[in-house]
Design an enzyme around this catalytic site. Structure first.
Site: not given
Length: 715
Positions: A323, A393, A395-398
């Protein structure tokens, strides 16, 4: 202007990237930049005689580029043992030990010193106030007026309108019956007012047989309502879709609408968009970018990962990409190792330990890069096999943006052109809501501005105790300093070490560890306390430090001296986009003829991500960026500011093959076994190395060697 506590400091000595060369000049603090101007050298001092004075050299550093700073105060000035007052020379030598260490996001390290220590303190406080701005409207982008073009055609080509979602999806074949799988997709305006998902773009591509009502219910099952939508449609009908984690929880909740949406996605390449009734082979892939443990633990907070019993014809793959917090710490360790290596003179003065630490932290960073590349390879191979991939992943933005963006870079040669790459960044990162302001720390964090103290090497007379924060005490004053820091007397160790039993040896090591932690805590607390108990050397030599307020002065509302407030640590910064660019660099090294742009293009883009000079990388969603797009310039207007063909630009790759000979060359496959450390990025690159005159905007006109001379950053 009320934030400018001090605007000019004379006789500042600057060192860049731990260089042995020290430049003396004037420090200017403007609203948006730290500017250092070197005094012109006289003829015969480093340049050809007869040419007159050398032009002033300048260093421009925008405040958003500052990652952290530390004010190192001089060591505590103790009373002389002979009872006499300190001499002027002792006070001056004591004050000159103070320094300000600045680390920038693009790995430029600056050290500032000044004989006027209180001016140095004031400059540090001003830099902190101007870096930690609090509001996005105070960033440089809202004052900068870049090379925006006048005509609509040029603006569309290089500015805010470079990316058009409908045009890009139509290029892929969405909605086209003549393209395999294209007719099974449609564009929806259900998110036009950001009612479906606040962090998604307005235009979304979804399966044609899924209604907008079903999308609304499916969005409620995904974290931040980031439901599965199309990211890329390949020529063979296979797709890459993206989402966030499902809200499974401990009760193993499920959503029929989400399952129908995923089923429609994997059936999009089938005739009529309908999956065979008795086909149960799990050939399509749901990729969870997280480690398995992280995904399982998230169930405790109501999230988790898909239960594959409910998703027909799909199997799940965990990639084990760590992460944002792990990535941030990995970068911090690498930067610390770089600093130690440079301060040790390239490892010569630090022994094998410094070199080993640098190699270890480099390896850790490349290990994370390798995990991403492995995931990209998995996606590419799956799509080439005609199978669909859903990536998410948390939240789907990294991590999701890293994987989908890099996969498309490998699958579609259009994205390996300069403008295609710009479209890819706009689509996968900006439009789909990567939190640039949070991840890059554009607004600054007060907790990254710290106050320390230079440790004295000797306290015999109190006036000559030079040293640094990593140095130990000298023989003359070591015992006194140890007592002051709260250290246990050496006899305690002798008592423990006298025993020959295993318990004695274990207790000795345990006491050392506990004492080390206690000593560090005491030292850290002591360094951040007020100097009320310190001697005031400026009481007698006030003319040495003009404007200084004594701690005992009742007229001072602040109590005198110098204080800094504390702030909570912000846990949202992380080098997510930097890792993406690092992976692009790895691909360009592995396939040097497949990219239209070169390394300088990536390095300048990395610089501008943190510089906050353009509005393109500001905000945390497309919804936020739309609010100030008319008030700021676009980074693409700057990157494509050169007239004529891109092949004539300094960003052009001379090895690029515009028309590959065979169809197989259109797709490139990443090799996780062939990775290299990106030296140019971690060597303090900035556009100054490419710009001789800050106002000329002509890359390549300066010295790209990255040497010691001060260069002018972009204004």
């Amino acid at each position: 202007m009320d934030q400018l506590g001090v605007t000019k400091v004379e006789n500042v000595r600057l060192r860049r990237n731990f260089s042995a060369t020290e430049h003396t000049g004037t420090l200017h603090l403007t609203v948006h930049h730290l500017i250092f101007k070197c005094a012109a050298r006289e003829p015969g001092q480093g340049h050809e005689p007869g040419q007159g004075h050398e032009p002033e050299q300048e260093l421009w550093l925008g405040y958003p580029l500052i990652h952290s700073a530390q004010l190192m105060r001089p060591p505590r000035l103790l009373a002389r043992r002979d009872g006499l007052a300190h001499t002027r020379g002792e006070v001056t030598a004591w004050a000159e030990q103070a320094r300000v260490d600045i680390r920038s996001h693009h790995f430029v390290f600056l050290t500032l010193r000044c004989s006027d220590v209180r001016q140095l303190y004031a400059a540090y406080a001003t830099i902190k106030r101007l870096t930690c701005v609090g509001r996005i409207e105070r960033l440089y982008a809202f004052s900068y007026r870049g090379p925006e073009t006048d005509t609509d055609a040029e603006a569309e080509a290089g500015g805010w309108r470079l990316y058009d979602a409908r045009r890009e999806f139509e290029r892929m074949g969405v909605g086209r019956a003549d393209r395999r799988g294209g007719g099974a997709w449609r564009l929806t305006a259900s998110n036009d007012a950001y009612a479906l998902c606040a962090t998604y773009p307005r235009v979304l591509a979804v399966p044609a047989r899924i209604s907008d009502t079903t999308l609304t219910y499916a969005a409620a099952y995904r974290s931040k309502r980031r439901l599965p939508v199309l990211s890329y449609l390949h020529g063979n009908g296979a797709s890459v879709t993206r989402a966030s984690q499902p809200m499974v929880g401990l009760k193993q909740a499920r959503s029929v609408q989400d399952e129908k949406l995923v089923e429609a996605i994997v059936a999009s390449a089938e005739p009529g968009g309908v999956a065979p009734r008795f086909d149960t082979e799990r050939v399509h892939v749901i990729i969870d970018a997280r480690p398995t443990t992280n995904a399982v633990v998230n169930r405790a907070v109501g999230a988790g990962s898909e239960n594959m019993d409910h998703y027909r014809r799909c199997r799940k793959v965990y990639l084990g990409i760590d992460n944002i917090h792990v990535m941030r710490e990995a970068l911090a360790r690498l930067v610390d190792a770089l600093g130690s290596f440079s301060e040790a003179g390239g490892g010569e003065g630090g022994g094998e330990g410094v070199v080993a630490r640098l190699q270890r932290t480099r390896g850790d960073w490349l290990r994370h890069i390798g995990n991403i590349v492995v995931g990209v390879r998995t996606i590419v191979e799956t799509v080439l096999g005609g199978r669909h991939v859903l990536v998410h992943c948390s939240d789907g933005w990294d991590r999701t943006a890293q994987l989908t963006g890099l996969a498309q870079l490998c699958l579609d040669p259009y994205y390996r052109t300069a403008r295609g790459f710009a479209v890819l960044v706009e689509k996968e990162w900006m439009a789909f809501g990567h939190q640039f302001t949070l991840r890059c720390g554009h607004l600054g964090h007060a907790d990254k501005f710290r106050v320390g103290r230079v440790r004295a090497k000797g306290n015999g007379d109190g006036g000559d105790g030079g040293g640094d924060d990593d140095g130990g005490e000298g023989e003359a004053g070591g015992q006194d300093a140890a007592a002051e820091a709260g250290e246990a007397p050496p006899a305690a160790y002798d008592l423990l070490q006298a025993g020959s039993t295993m318990f004695g040896r274990f207790a000795s090591r345990a006491l050392r560890g506990v004492q080390s932690r206690i000593t560090s805590a005491i030292q850290a607390a002591s360094d951040n306390l007020d100097d009320s108990d310190d001697l005031d050397p400026f009481a007698e030599f006030a003319e040495l430090q003009p404007g200084y307020v004594a701690p005992s002065d009742p007229s001072s509302s602040s109590g005198g001296g110098f204080r800094l407030g504390r702030a909570r640590h912000d846990h949202e910064t992380s080098p997510v986009f930097q890792q993406f660019l690092d992976c692009v660099f790895q691909l360009s090294v592995q396939h040097p003829a497949m990219f239209e742009f070169n390394e300088a293009f990536l390095l300048d883009l990395f610089y501008h991500v943190h510089a906050a000079q353009f509005g393109s990388f500001l905000g945390n969603s497309m919804r936020e960026r739309c609010a100030f797009s008319r008030r700021t310039a676009s980074v693409w207007a700057w990157m494509f500011r050169h007239k004529g063909a891109f092949a004539e630009s300094p960003y052009a790759n001379a090895l690029y093959l515009a028309d590959p000979a065979t169809e197989t060359q259109h797709v490139i496959t990443p090799d996780p076994a062939f990775l290299q450390y990106w030296t140019a990025m971690f060597s303090g690159h900035d556009p100054a190395g490419l710009h001789g005159d800050p106002g000329s905007g002509d890359p390549g006109s300066g010295d790209p060697s990255g040497g010691d001379p001060i260069s002018a950053l972009q204004k």
